[in-house]
Design an enzyme around this catalytic site. Structure first.
Site, PDB file in Angstrom:
ATOM      1  N   PHE A   1      46.468  49.389  16.941  1.00  0.00           N
ATOM      2  CA  PHE A   1      46.242  47.942  16.839  1.00  0.00           C
ATOM      3  C   PHE A   1      44.855  47.603  16.317  1.00  0.00           C
ATOM      4  CE2 PHE A   1      44.065  48.559  20.811  1.00  0.00           C
ATOM      5  CZ  PHE A   1      43.231  47.462  20.992  1.00  0.00           C
ATOM      6  N   LYS A   2      43.940  48.565  16.395  1.00  0.00           N
ATOM      7  CA  LYS A   2      42.581  48.298  15.930  1.00  0.00           C
ATOM      8  C   LYS A   2      42.531  48.022  14.429  1.00  0.00           C
ATOM      9  CE  LYS A   2      41.035  49.142  20.084  1.00  0.00           C
ATOM     10  NZ  LYS A   2      40.093  50.176  20.446  1.00  0.00           N
TER      11      LYS A   2
END
Length: 433
Positions: free
Chosen positions: A106-107
């Site tokens: 998700f980063k």
């Protein structure tokens, strides 16, 4: 849009200043002076909007004073060129898969958004920038790949030696060029401390233009609000309350959700899932925030003993413990329980969770049980591809996890990292050398 420090609301800064400084001069975190509410028409139309259309609507109020409409639209299109599927496990339980970006975590949302903002700024101002990043795993690889070969930008990644998975370490260390990986002999909190000390070192900052790409940087944080709106817009029932479970470490992802809700996204309850490093749960329970030494776990991206974004959450709720406790339900689980959750989820749903998503699932199940929320619509954030934790996942569920081609290629490449002591004077000397 102006931004203030969580330590001092009286002095404000432009978005460019907030991005380039990373931390406020007083050591506080930047917060937007106001969080604009989305128009009712936008909220009502979320089911018909693409992720990029939602992101544009949410980003525009924060960016439009510093960037043109054309620049904003191009930024959104280039940063978010991958899918964000909401996968049903049952008619009321869903998984939001946030791992379809380049580094399968998700980063990528925050890193790619910030990279394009920084590129615009450095091009216009013709300045060189050094980006310091403390990472417990996925942040570093996302930032490394987002900024790789960007002009006028040097990226320094600090990660704790022996405390990230093999795949995570390879993603951190294979690039070279303008990206340097420092393998720190310590914990993630040691890495984060070194970054914070560097920002508060006036001598160093006179000699280097420093900023951070951790979630302490407002440019990393803002885009994490976008996928909450996207997920809620894809739920089947518009008249049922919504709970979202967030695997929580440094609390940036949770803070992004709070921003989305303040902008009008109908989220009724946040659930913070934690591993053994549960200082935020202790705060929710007692009202006291007591940082402590990190305990290594299999959900290593959540191995944080002093979460930076806690102070944004405090600011968000004006330091009112009861309001925070009402908005956020917390629960923590050890490694054994996490492994069992991976196994049981595969048996029950035929779905393979990574260790972080498994903690989120456990927290959601506990919330449903404790708060009688069976009929709620429930979303668990799956923050990383299970192949990034292949050994743990396969051992837990007895199912082979296929490496996506880009991970398989990564594992064949050579690690390039510099081993460094956790002493700040050694780190500073290296930075200036």
């Amino acid at each position: 849009m102006r931004f203030y420090s969580t330590k001092n609301r009286s002095q404000t800064f432009s978005l460019k200043e907030a991005i380039l400084q990373g931390l406020a001069p007083d050591g506080g975190l930047f917060m937007p002076e106001a969080i604009p509410r989305l128009a009712d028409q936008v909220i009502n139309n979320l089911p018909e909007m693409t992720f990029q259309e939602i992101a544009l609507q949410m980003a525009r109020p924060f960016l439009q004073q510093d960037f043109t409409e054309t620049e904003i639209e191009r930024l959104i299109t280039q940063a978010f060129d991958f899918g964000v599927p909401l996968v049903p496990l049952t008619g009321e339980l869903f998984v939001l898969e946030l791992f379809h970006g380049p580094t399968l975590a998700f980063k990528d949302f925050g890193a790619r958004f910030m990279a394009r903002l920084v590129e615009l700024i450095t091009q216009k101002e013709n300045k060189e920038l050094t980006i310091l990043v403390a990472t417990s795993g996925d942040t570093g690889s996302a930032v490394a790949h987002a900024f790789y070969n960007k002009n006028n930008v040097r990226v320094i990644l600090l990660y704790p030696s022996g405390m990230v998975s093999e795949i995570q370490e390879k993603q951190l260390t294979i690039l070279g060029a303008n990206v340097t990986a420092l393998e720190i002999e310590g914990t993630f909190d040691d890495c984060q401390r070194l970054v914070k000390q560097a920002f508060s070192d006036k001598d160093l900052r006179r000699k280097r233009n420093l900023t951070s790409a951790n979630s302490i940087n407002i440019a990393r944080l803002l885009p994490q609000a976008f996928y909450y709106a996207h997920a809620v817009g894809r739920l089947p029932f518009k008249d049922r309350p919504v709970a979202i479970s967030v695997p929580s470490g440094n609390l940036g992802n949770l803070t992004g959700g709070l921003i989305a809700r303040r902008m009008g996204v109908p989220i009724h309850q946040f659930v913070a899932g934690m591993n053994a490093n549960d200082v935020f749960l202790q705060y929710l329970t007692s009202g006291r925030f007591t940082p402590r030494i990190v305990r290594p776990t299999i959900s290593n991206a959540m191995d944080v003993g002093n979460p930076s974004n806690f102070f944004r959450i405090l600011d968000f709720f004006e330091h009112d413990h009861q309001r925070i406790k009402s908005a956020i339900y917390g629960a923590s689980f050890n490694d054994a329980r996490t492994r069992l959750a991976i196994k049981q989820a595969f048996e029950k749903y035929a779905y393979i969770f990574d260790p972080h998503g498994a903690v989120g699932l456990l927290a959601m199940e506990k919330f449903v049980q404790d708060c009688k929320a069976e009929n709620w619509q429930k979303i668990v954030l799956e923050t990383a591809h299970p192949a990034k934790f292949k050994d743990v996942v396969e051992e837990s569920c007895g199912q082979e996890v296929q490496n996506p081609p880009r991970l398989a290629e990564t594992l064949q490449k050579e690690k390039k990292a510099i081993l460094l002591d956790k002493d700040y004077s050694i780190f500073k000397e290296w930075l200036l050398s």
